[in-house]
Design a protein around this motif. Structure first.
Motif, PDB file in Angstrom:
ATOM      1  N   GLN A 279       8.727  11.810   1.334  1.00 51.86           N
ATOM      2  CA  GLN A 279       9.124  10.492   0.437  1.00 51.86           C
ATOM      3  C   GLN A 279       9.545   9.619   1.620  1.00 51.86           C
ATOM      4  OE1 GLN A 279      12.455   8.788  -2.429  1.00 51.86           O
ATOM      5  NE2 GLN A 279      11.808  11.086  -2.858  1.00 51.86           N
ATOM      6  N   ILE A 280       9.112   8.395   1.366  1.00 52.34           N
ATOM      7  CA  ILE A 280       9.189   7.164   2.463  1.00 52.34           C
ATOM      8  C   ILE A 280       9.097   5.796   1.998  1.00 52.34           C
ATOM      9  CG2 ILE A 280       7.022   7.250   3.305  1.00 52.34           C
ATOM     10  CD1 ILE A 280      10.235   7.118   5.372  1.00 52.34           C
ATOM     11  N   ASN A 281       9.539   5.054   2.617  1.00 47.13           N
ATOM     12  CA  ASN A 281       9.366   3.640   2.218  1.00 47.13           C
ATOM     13  C   ASN A 281       8.127   2.921   2.659  1.00 47.13           C
ATOM     14  OD1 ASN A 281      10.566   3.648   4.927  1.00 47.13           O
ATOM     15  ND2 ASN A 281      10.597   1.435   4.516  1.00 47.13           N
ATOM     16  N   LEU A 282       7.555   2.070   1.677  1.00 45.69           N
ATOM     17  CA  LEU A 282       6.206   1.388   1.863  1.00 45.69           C
ATOM     18  C   LEU A 282       6.332   0.268   0.787  1.00 45.69           C
ATOM     19  CD1 LEU A 282       3.487   1.172   3.453  1.00 45.69           C
ATOM     20  CD2 LEU A 282       2.518   2.466   1.798  1.00 45.69           C
ATOM     21  N   SER A 283       5.878  -0.783   1.470  1.00 47.95           N
ATOM     22  CA  SER A 283       5.637  -2.046   0.520  1.00 47.95           C
ATOM     23  C   SER A 283       4.726  -2.966   1.093  1.00 47.95           C
ATOM     24  CB  SER A 283       7.067  -2.541   0.106  1.00 47.95           C
ATOM     25  OG  SER A 283       7.298  -3.405   1.158  1.00 47.95           O
ATOM     26  N   VAL A 284       4.296  -3.973   0.682  1.00 48.58           N
ATOM     27  CA  VAL A 284       3.385  -5.149   0.852  1.00 48.58           C
ATOM     28  C   VAL A 284       4.277  -5.682   1.935  1.00 48.58           C
ATOM     29  CG1 VAL A 284       4.061  -6.768  -0.719  1.00 48.58           C
ATOM     30  CG2 VAL A 284       1.871  -6.994   0.458  1.00 48.58           C
TER      31      VAL A 284
ATOM     32  N   LEU B 241       2.567  -2.777  -6.575  1.00 50.26           N
ATOM     33  CA  LEU B 241       2.391  -1.353  -6.780  1.00 50.26           C
ATOM     34  C   LEU B 241       1.090  -1.063  -6.232  1.00 50.26           C
ATOM     35  CD1 LEU B 241       4.556  -0.806  -9.969  1.00 50.26           C
ATOM     36  CD2 LEU B 241       5.206   0.033  -7.502  1.00 50.26           C
ATOM     37  N   LYS B 242       0.212  -1.786  -6.826  1.00 45.86           N
ATOM     38  CA  LYS B 242      -1.365  -1.290  -6.585  1.00 45.86           C
ATOM     39  C   LYS B 242      -1.549  -1.295  -5.158  1.00 45.86           C
ATOM     40  CE  LYS B 242      -3.592  -1.792 -11.277  1.00 45.86           C
ATOM     41  NZ  LYS B 242      -4.755  -2.130 -11.830  1.00 45.86           N
ATOM     42  N   PHE B 243      -0.859  -2.270  -4.397  1.00 49.86           N
ATOM     43  CA  PHE B 243      -1.163  -2.341  -2.970  1.00 49.86           C
ATOM     44  C   PHE B 243      -0.633  -1.067  -2.310  1.00 49.86           C
ATOM     45  CE2 PHE B 243       0.833  -2.569   1.303  1.00 49.86           C
ATOM     46  CZ  PHE B 243       0.221  -3.545   2.033  1.00 49.86           C
ATOM     47  N   ILE B 244       0.403  -0.613  -2.915  1.00 50.81           N
ATOM     48  CA  ILE B 244       0.834   0.940  -2.358  1.00 50.81           C
ATOM     49  C   ILE B 244      -0.210   2.175  -2.684  1.00 50.81           C
ATOM     50  CG2 ILE B 244       2.866   2.545  -2.478  1.00 50.81           C
ATOM     51  CD1 ILE B 244       4.557   0.214  -2.828  1.00 50.81           C
TER      52      ILE B 244
ATOM     53  N   PRO C  85      -7.114  -1.469  -5.554  1.00 56.90           N
ATOM     54  CA  PRO C  85      -7.788  -2.132  -4.581  1.00 56.90           C
ATOM     55  C   PRO C  85      -8.101  -1.282  -3.454  1.00 56.90           C
ATOM     56  CG  PRO C  85      -5.185  -2.070  -4.445  1.00 56.90           C
ATOM     57  CD  PRO C  85      -5.545  -1.672  -5.658  1.00 56.90           C
ATOM     58  N   GLY C  86      -9.016  -1.523  -2.627  1.00 58.23           N
ATOM     59  CA  GLY C  86      -9.502  -0.849  -1.548  1.00 58.23           C
ATOM     60  C   GLY C  86      -8.882  -1.550  -0.275  1.00 58.23           C
ATOM     61  N   ALA C  87      -9.321  -1.070   0.814  1.00 61.65           N
ATOM     62  CA  ALA C  87      -8.797  -1.537   2.298  1.00 61.65           C
ATOM     63  C   ALA C  87      -8.742  -3.143   2.313  1.00 61.65           C
ATOM     64  CB  ALA C  87      -9.510  -0.901   3.277  1.00 61.65           C
TER      65      ALA C  87
ATOM     66  N   ILE D 291      -4.013  -9.083  -0.331  1.00 58.85           N
ATOM     67  CA  ILE D 291      -2.679  -8.907  -1.080  1.00 58.85           C
ATOM     68  C   ILE D 291      -1.467  -9.046  -0.077  1.00 58.85           C
ATOM     69  CG2 ILE D 291      -1.019  -7.430  -2.246  1.00 58.85           C
ATOM     70  CD1 ILE D 291      -3.324  -6.103  -3.634  1.00 58.85           C
ATOM     71  N   ALA D 292      -1.663  -8.518   1.308  1.00 62.12           N
ATOM     72  CA  ALA D 292      -0.658  -8.528   2.295  1.00 62.12           C
ATOM     73  C   ALA D 292      -0.691 -10.157   2.704  1.00 62.12           C
ATOM     74  CB  ALA D 292      -0.875  -7.639   3.431  1.00 62.12           C
ATOM     75  N   ALA D 293      -1.707 -10.664   2.908  1.00 66.16           N
ATOM     76  CA  ALA D 293      -2.032 -12.071   3.411  1.00 66.16           C
ATOM     77  C   ALA D 293      -1.176 -13.266   2.427  1.00 66.16           C
ATOM     78  CB  ALA D 293      -3.474 -12.512   3.324  1.00 66.16           C
ATOM     79  N   LEU D 294      -1.073 -12.789   1.104  1.00 68.73           N
ATOM     80  CA  LEU D 294      -0.396 -13.487   0.220  1.00 68.73           C
ATOM     81  C   LEU D 294       1.185 -13.814   0.541  1.00 68.73           C
ATOM     82  CD1 LEU D 294      -1.601 -12.233  -3.023  1.00 68.73           C
ATOM     83  CD2 LEU D 294      -2.286 -14.163  -1.984  1.00 68.73           C
ATOM     84  N   LEU D 295       1.535 -12.731   1.278  1.00 70.96           N
ATOM     85  CA  LEU D 295       3.122 -12.681   1.600  1.00 70.96           C
ATOM     86  C   LEU D 295       3.275 -12.927   3.277  1.00 70.96           C
ATOM     87  CD1 LEU D 295       3.165 -11.247  -1.248  1.00 70.96           C
ATOM     88  CD2 LEU D 295       5.358 -10.637  -0.718  1.00 70.96           C
TER      89      LEU D 295
END
Length: 305
Positions: A196-201, A258-261, A292-294, A300-304
């Motif tokens: 269990q670990i952290n991950l986000s956009v 969430l879907k990014f993850i 989402p695929g790769a 999505i990441a580019a939005l932030l």
């Protein structure tokens, strides 16, 4: 397309506490997406529930317990099953146990995960017994070594408990980027059932070495802090949903995050914590529809960025 605030306002005005509303709101696909646990191939729904802070209330406080019961019911009505808790989360284990005891059969329908967070064999055994009592369950689905506390000794204990049938799976946890190198070494050497670990956009360090190591060594991955304690919502406050939301069947920023993850192939499930039924319904919708695929994850990441 509505943002998270509009979604929640709409949900509240549409009788958000009604089980019928919850089911109706969660019908973009017939069943929540599942991922197989590598060590067993058991299917686990991709959206679960964390309990840190949000479930730390008195079990005797009916006003505080009522929405938490609705959160749990909403998760299960959406097809979710994973509940993650810990002794260090105050009353969260006792609250979870009380909610599961409301009616027969609820315990059998959930994947119940907790942790040990103490030094030494005897202290850890006492903590496990206390967790069993608080949760109202002699057998647990997953016990994890919390935040790398006495990891070597406690993993040995957990393997004993697994052999005895007191837990079905064992794992290790942390919640910050600085632990990723140590976790990668543990994954490669110890090969626990779960990490269990952290991950986000906005926090993608785990993608560099840790998640590939989990894939290579057959370790299931649970993700905590998917919204970075609300920081991601503050970053997009007032922003309309991007056009790409429609391409992955999202109606809120929460679902996009969430879907990014979920879109990362190493991830088994994500466990956002909430005490609000409408938030749980919104989160659960990320387990439905197109993922989402790769290439989409990078958009999505580019939005932030």
């Amino acid at each position: 397309m509505p943002d998270r605030r509009h979604f929640l306002q709409t949900a509240a005005s549409a009788a958000l506490l009604s089980p019928a509303w919850t089911v109706q709101a969660l019908t973009p696909a017939p069943a929540m997406l599942t991922r197989g646990i590598p060590s067993s191939r058991e299917a686990l729904p991709v959206i679960g529930l964390g309990t840190a802070d949000t479930f730390n209330v008195s079990t005797g406080d009916a006003a505080a317990m009522a929405p938490l019961a609705q959160v749990l019911d909403t998760l299960m009505q959406a097809g979710g099953s994973l509940i993650d808790t810990a002794p260090s989360y105050g009353q969260a284990e006792a609250v979870t146990g009380a909610l599961l005891a409301r009616q027969g059969g609820l315990r059998a329908r959930v994947f119940l995960a907790t942790k040990i967070s103490t030094q030494g064999h005897e202290s850890a055994l006492r903590q496990v017994r206390q967790s069993q009592q608080a949760l109202g369950s002699d057998k647990l689905d997953l016990i994890q070594v919390h935040n790398l506390i006495d990891t070597r000794n406690q993993l040995a204990l957990l393997r004993e408990l697994k052999q005895q049938g007191l837990t079905r799976y064992i794992g290790i946890t942390h919640y910050t980027d600085h632990a990723h190198d140590e976790l990668t070494s543990l994954v490669e050497r110890e090969k626990p059932d779960f990490l269990q670990i952290n991950l986000s956009v906005g926090a993608r360090s785990a993608e560099k070495r840790l998640l590939p190591a989990c894939q290579a060594n057959g370790v299931a991955v649970l993700i905590n802090r998917p919204f970075e304690d609300g920081a991601l919502f503050r970053q997009v406050k007032g922003k309309a949903l991007p056009k790409l939301a429609a391409d992955i069947d999202c109606t809120s920023w929460a679902q996009i995050f969430l879907k990014f993850i979920i879109g990362h192939p190493a991830v088994t499930a994500v466990i956002p914590a909430t005490s609000k039924p409408a938030n749980m319904a919104d989160n659960a919708r990320a387990g439905f529809g197109r993922q989402p695929g790769a290439a989409m994850r990078e958009r999505i990441a580019a939005l932030l960025a």
